[in-house]
Motif scaffolding. Structure first.
Motif, PDB file in Angstrom:
ATOM      1  N   ALA A  13     -56.421  12.253 -26.521  1.00 25.98           N
ATOM      2  CA  ALA A  13     -57.341  12.026 -27.472  1.00 25.98           C
ATOM      3  C   ALA A  13     -58.366  11.279 -26.808  1.00 25.98           C
ATOM      4  N   GLY A  14     -58.219  10.325 -26.249  1.00 28.65           N
ATOM      5  CA  GLY A  14     -59.358   9.477 -25.549  1.00 28.65           C
ATOM      6  C   GLY A  14     -58.880   8.508 -24.872  1.00 28.65           C
ATOM      7  N   PRO A  15     -59.600   7.763 -23.996  1.00 24.97           N
ATOM      8  CA  PRO A  15     -58.988   6.792 -23.355  1.00 24.97           C
ATOM      9  C   PRO A  15     -57.927   5.871 -24.004  1.00 24.97           C
ATOM     10  N   CYS A  16     -56.842   5.697 -23.322  1.00 29.25           N
ATOM     11  CA  CYS A  16     -55.741   4.889 -23.838  1.00 29.25           C
ATOM     12  C   CYS A  16     -55.035   4.081 -22.630  1.00 29.25           C
ATOM     13  N   THR A  17     -54.262   3.054 -23.052  1.00 33.70           N
ATOM     14  CA  THR A  17     -53.441   2.405 -22.077  1.00 33.70           C
ATOM     15  C   THR A  17     -52.099   2.415 -22.699  1.00 33.70           C
ATOM     16  N   VAL A  18     -51.033   2.822 -21.843  1.00 33.83           N
ATOM     17  CA  VAL A  18     -49.658   2.921 -22.620  1.00 33.83           C
ATOM     18  C   VAL A  18     -48.678   2.197 -21.676  1.00 33.83           C
ATOM     19  N   LYS A  19     -47.822   1.258 -22.226  1.00 33.00           N
ATOM     20  CA  LYS A  19     -46.896   0.705 -21.442  1.00 33.00           C
ATOM     21  C   LYS A  19     -45.748   1.653 -21.226  1.00 33.00           C
ATOM     22  N   ILE A  20     -45.505   1.972 -19.866  1.00 31.73           N
ATOM     23  CA  ILE A  20     -44.565   3.050 -19.533  1.00 31.73           C
ATOM     24  C   ILE A  20     -43.368   2.211 -18.938  1.00 31.73           C
ATOM     25  N   GLY A  21     -42.457   1.809 -19.762  1.00 30.25           N
ATOM     26  CA  GLY A  21     -41.062   1.200 -19.110  1.00 30.25           C
ATOM     27  C   GLY A  21     -41.518   0.302 -18.009  1.00 30.25           C
ATOM     28  N   ALA A  22     -40.497   0.315 -17.121  1.00 32.57           N
ATOM     29  CA  ALA A  22     -40.793  -0.560 -15.829  1.00 32.57           C
ATOM     30  C   ALA A  22     -42.151  -0.397 -14.974  1.00 32.57           C
ATOM     31  N   LEU A  23     -42.869   0.969 -15.107  1.00 31.19           N
ATOM     32  CA  LEU A  23     -43.908   1.141 -14.539  1.00 31.19           C
ATOM     33  C   LEU A  23     -45.182   0.343 -15.049  1.00 31.19           C
ATOM     34  N   PRO A  62     -37.820   5.162 -26.903  1.00 26.53           N
ATOM     35  CA  PRO A  62     -38.343   5.836 -25.625  1.00 26.53           C
ATOM     36  C   PRO A  62     -37.107   5.639 -24.603  1.00 26.53           C
ATOM     37  N   LYS A  63     -36.641   6.745 -23.868  1.00 33.01           N
ATOM     38  CA  LYS A  63     -35.812   6.592 -22.857  1.00 33.01           C
ATOM     39  C   LYS A  63     -36.398   6.925 -21.413  1.00 33.01           C
ATOM     40  N   TRP A  64     -37.068   7.853 -21.327  1.00 34.68           N
ATOM     41  CA  TRP A  64     -37.647   8.231 -20.163  1.00 34.68           C
ATOM     42  C   TRP A  64     -39.110   7.910 -20.032  1.00 34.68           C
ATOM     43  N   HIS A  65     -39.797   7.950 -18.941  1.00 35.19           N
ATOM     44  CA  HIS A  65     -41.300   7.648 -18.642  1.00 35.19           C
ATOM     45  C   HIS A  65     -42.066   8.561 -19.800  1.00 35.19           C
ATOM     46  N   ILE A  66     -41.765   9.910 -19.795  1.00 35.07           N
ATOM     47  CA  ILE A  66     -42.361  10.851 -20.364  1.00 35.07           C
ATOM     48  C   ILE A  66     -42.308  10.327 -22.033  1.00 35.07           C
TER      49      ILE A  66
END
Length: 144
Positions: A13-23, A62-66
């Protein structure tokens, strides 16, 4: 359960920052994201049902990146396209979709640059064509 591959279609929906596990923290732009994945394990394409349930539930671990991306408030799972196959074609599908990608996303078990791709316009027709170019019969599921 049948085995196969799938592509999740997500709208941001609009710019966001998401913490994606170890990435770590990744910035996502407004638009659509396409995630190519495999459902060749023992559960087969029931993995797609798992993603739909994960998206709809309030409590999510959460388990996987997605999973990390789908848990973000700005992200909506809008559709899934899948196809039955016993062949490992998710990397072929990812390369066929191609384009702007989030580096290292969802590809820790292969040599692809990414399995998550960005689009500015609705991508459903493009993804169906990518499945067909991969030699598969796509089945589209609209998520409401």
């Amino acid at each position: 359960m049948d085995k196969g591959i799938y592509c999740l279609i997500l709208e941001c929906a609009g710019p966001c920052t998401v913490k994606i596990g170890a990435l770590g923290s990744i910035e996502f732009k407004k638009g659509w994201y396409l995630y190519a994945g495999s459902a060749l394990g023992s559960g087969g394409l029931s993995r797609v049902s798992r993603y739909i349930r994960f998206f709809r539930e309030q409590y999510r671990k959460p388990k996987w990146h997605i999973d990390y991306l789908m848990a973000a408030d700005e992200i909506t799972l809008t559709g899934v396209i899948c196809a039955k196959t016993e062949e490992r074609l998710e990397c072929v599908l990812a390369k066929t979709i191609g384009g702007t990608c989030t580096t290292d996303f969802g590809c820790s078990d292969c040599s692809c640059a990414s399995h998550l791709f960005y689009r500015t316009d609705p991508p459903e027709t493009e993804v169906v064509r990518a499945f067909e170019r991969t030699g598969l019969v796509p089945i589209f599921h609209l998520i409401r």
